[in-house]
Scaffold this motif. Structure first.
Motif, PDB file in Angstrom:
ATOM      1  N   LYS A 454       0.860  -1.188   0.000  1.00 44.25           N
ATOM      2  CA  LYS A 454       0.000   0.000   0.000  1.00 44.25           C
ATOM      3  C   LYS A 454       0.899   1.243   0.000  1.00 44.25           C
ATOM      4  O   LYS A 454       2.078   1.168   0.285  1.00 44.25           O
ATOM      5  N   ASN A 455       0.310   2.364  -0.351  1.00 43.70           N
ATOM      6  CA  ASN A 455       1.035   3.664  -0.307  1.00 43.70           C
ATOM      7  C   ASN A 455       2.321   3.686  -1.117  1.00 43.70           C
ATOM      8  O   ASN A 455       3.381   3.954  -0.573  1.00 43.70           O
ATOM      9  N   PRO A 456       2.310   3.427  -2.421  1.00 42.87           N
ATOM     10  CA  PRO A 456       1.107   3.137  -3.195  1.00 42.87           C
ATOM     11  C   PRO A 456       0.910   1.642  -3.416  1.00 42.87           C
ATOM     12  O   PRO A 456       1.838   0.861  -3.225  1.00 42.87           O
ATOM     13  N   ARG A 457      -0.285   1.283  -3.838  1.00 45.58           N
ATOM     14  CA  ARG A 457      -0.515  -0.050  -4.377  1.00 45.58           C
ATOM     15  C   ARG A 457      -0.016  -0.017  -5.816  1.00 45.58           C
ATOM     16  O   ARG A 457      -0.556   0.688  -6.666  1.00 45.58           O
ATOM     17  N   PHE A 489       4.933   4.280 -11.296  1.00 44.98           N
ATOM     18  CA  PHE A 489       6.338   4.700 -11.308  1.00 44.98           C
ATOM     19  C   PHE A 489       6.916   5.048  -9.933  1.00 44.98           C
ATOM     20  O   PHE A 489       8.103   5.370  -9.833  1.00 44.98           O
ATOM     21  N   LYS A 490       6.074   5.056  -8.892  1.00 45.66           N
ATOM     22  CA  LYS A 490       6.528   5.372  -7.533  1.00 45.66           C
ATOM     23  C   LYS A 490       7.305   6.700  -7.515  1.00 45.66           C
ATOM     24  O   LYS A 490       6.868   7.681  -8.111  1.00 45.66           O
ATOM     25  N   ASP A 491       8.470   6.740  -6.881  1.00 49.70           N
ATOM     26  CA  ASP A 491       9.211   8.003  -6.747  1.00 49.70           C
ATOM     27  C   ASP A 491       9.799   8.495  -8.066  1.00 49.70           C
ATOM     28  O   ASP A 491      10.252   9.645  -8.149  1.00 49.70           O
ATOM     29  N   ASN A 492       9.797   7.654  -9.090  1.00 47.76           N
ATOM     30  CA  ASN A 492      10.314   8.079 -10.396  1.00 47.76           C
ATOM     31  C   ASN A 492       9.339   9.000 -11.138  1.00 47.76           C
ATOM     32  O   ASN A 492       9.716   9.620 -12.133  1.00 47.76           O
TER      33      ASN A 492
END
Length: 528
Positions: A454-457, A489-492
């Motif tokens: 989670k955070n993110p899924r 992409f999360k932090d990207n």
């Protein structure tokens, strides 16, 4: 005058102006009718449908492009970009047609499809173990071209041979070699790219940040990828494939539970994926679960059997389950859409994959799912028609665990033990039937919530899913797009938005899930 009629008249005018402008701008001896297919062209509909794989979008109400441009060289792409900008038409870029939400060939705005299927040349350099491949080639064509030059070179990309190279590689691209050699995007070493201004760029001239973005964020967010230079990888002359199935009556639940501990940590020469589906049981009127253990091993059967006996004896793998073959034949066998023993020439067929009504989703798993959790999953499967539900579990580990999340835009690396492809299939052309199946796969996805991060899924950009969120019409802010963007992409995602601002500041290349440009304070520095 009726506003709708005025709008239709304006669109027709833009279409005609585009054709006139394209003809003037493009210097080529090829007849225009072989490159540009307007709505009045007799082949417009057949070209639109030819590579469309998802039947949900093959309906009379699916928005059709004003024009389809099928470039034969870079000048046709440059002309299409110039003319679309000049005459107010969107561009959607298609290389293979395997787009789960139709983003590469559907828009609610007047649009042009830039269909790259005629740009499919492949040049293999055996001495340097590299190849140049154009975007419109399919994975099957690429694999076949490599195999004609060498039995001991391969490329780590997807299972389905009819997927287009441009979208697959630029979105990351995973397959049976990922634990040994990573993703397709990890093995891109150069590119030929056309930007919003029609400039043809390579790795050196485009700069480090754009080249980084093209290896996992989808080239269509930034411009048009014409070709990639890729690094080929070493494989033995013979690899080993096994495909064994186990049902609930054959202890499938405990085997799936044990698989979670074995598949991500076993030697990187082995990728052992699961294909899960609900099927009719031998007991009339009942269903069971069928789990396929489908594997590629970079070595001989004897070594594989020894490894499996040590790590996963519960599966009961025997010599008769194992087939030694060339790498190219393993591509055919593991595609799971061809009969066993089909010759590799089938990989040259761009339309070999079945067209179906489908809805797909994706997940990543960091911790093994309990036996009770797996048993609950089977209950969800029993709520849909036999052979309709499917999950593919692909193990991570190996090279994937050793690659930093920021190496390419694809961030789903260390920490994940496997990724999941969730899907539902149906054949009836009926709205109620479609909705029932879509509701089911959403229920399956909801059931998986406690078992995934989670955070993110997280999700996978090449498995585009509009349920995650879409951009608003017109200009979309970075904050709005982050709703879906960080899941892929999360932090990207922030760095990708900065690259977008640098190469396409006016967001000309856009769709329902296009990375928006990010300007101003708070952006990270480019040129890392």
């Amino acid at each position: 005058m009726n506003p709708e009629l005025m709008s239709a008249t304006s669109v027709q005018s833009s279409r005609e102006a585009f054709i006139d402008s394209f003809n003037l701008h493009c210097k080529n001896d090829t007849p225009l009718s072989h490159i540009v297919y307007g709505q009045e062209h007799p082949s417009h509909e057949s070209v639109f449908d030819s590579l469309l794989q998802e039947l949900r979008f093959a309906t009379p109400t699916t928005p059709r492009p004003q024009l389809i441009v099928t470039p034969l060289d870079e000048t046709h792409i440059q002309s299409a970009i110039h003319c679309a900008k000049k005459h107010g038409l969107e561009i959607r870029i298609r290389s293979g047609g395997h787009d789960f939400e139709g983003a590469s060939y559907i828009s609610e705005e007047p649009f042009v499809i830039l269909d790259l299927f005629k740009l499919n040349s492949i040049t293999v350099d055996i001495e340097n173990a590299t190849a140049w491949v154009q975007s419109g080639a399919t994975l099957g064509e690429l694999y076949y071209a490599i195999s004609k030059k060498s039995r001991t070179l391969a490329f780590p990309a997807g299972y389905w041979s009819t997927v287009g190279v441009g979208g697959h590689l630029s979105g990351g691209g995973y397959g049976a070699l990922l634990r040994k050699y990573g993703l397709a995007g990890d093995n891109i070493i150069d590119a030929k790219f056309i930007d919003i201004n029609g400039k043809i760029l390579d790795k050196k001239s485009m700069g480090e940040d754009l080249f980084w973005a093209l290896k996992g964020a989808g080239a269509g967010n930034f411009g048009v990828i014409v070709a990639f230079k890729i690094k080929l990888v070493a494989v033995p002359e013979n690899v080993t494939v096994f495909k064994v199935r186990r049902t609930l009556e054959q202890n499938a639940t405990k085997l799936v539970h044990k698989w979670q501990y074995v598949a991500p940590s076993v030697h990187e020469d082995l990728t052992m994926a699961l294909r899960i589906k609900n099927v009719n049981s031998s007991q009339a009127g009942k269903q069971t679960i069928s789990v396929g253990f489908e594997s590629l091993f970079l070595g001989g059967a004897d070594r594989l059997l020894s490894l499996m006996q040590e790590k996963f004896p519960e599966l009961g793998l025997v010599r008769e389950d194992c087939s030694e073959m060339s790498w190219i034949q393993s591509v055919v066998e593991l595609a799971d859409i061809y009969p066993a023993g089909t010759p590799p020439e089938v990989l040259l067929n761009k339309t070999a994959a079945p067209k179906q009504y489908t809805k797909q989703k994706a997940d990543y798993v960091e911790k093994p799912i309990s036996v009770e959790g797996i048993e609950g999953l089977w209950k969800v499967f029993f709520e849909i028609d036999p052979e309709s539900g499917a999950m593919h579990w692909t193990p991570c580990g190996g090279r994937m665990a050793d690659t930093p999340e920021s190496e390419t835009p694809y961030p789903h690396r260390a920490g994940n033990i496997f990724m999941i492809y969730e899907a539902v299939y149906w054949n009836e052309k009926d709205g109620a039937v479609s909705q029932r199946h879509i509701d089911w796969v959403r229920k399956l996805y909801k059931y998986m919530t406690p078992f995934v991060p989670k955070n993110p899924r997280s999700s996978y950009f090449n498995y585009r899913d509009y349920d995650l969120g879409i951009n608003s019409k017109g200009k979309t802010s970075y904050e709005e797009a982050s709703v879906w963007g960080v899941k892929y992409f999360k932090d990207n995602f922030k760095r990708l938005a900065e690259v977008k601002a640098m190469v396409d500041p006016d967001d000309f290349f856009r769709s329902e899930q296009t990375i928006p440009p990010l300007f101003g304070e708070g952006s990270t520095s480019l040129g890392k």
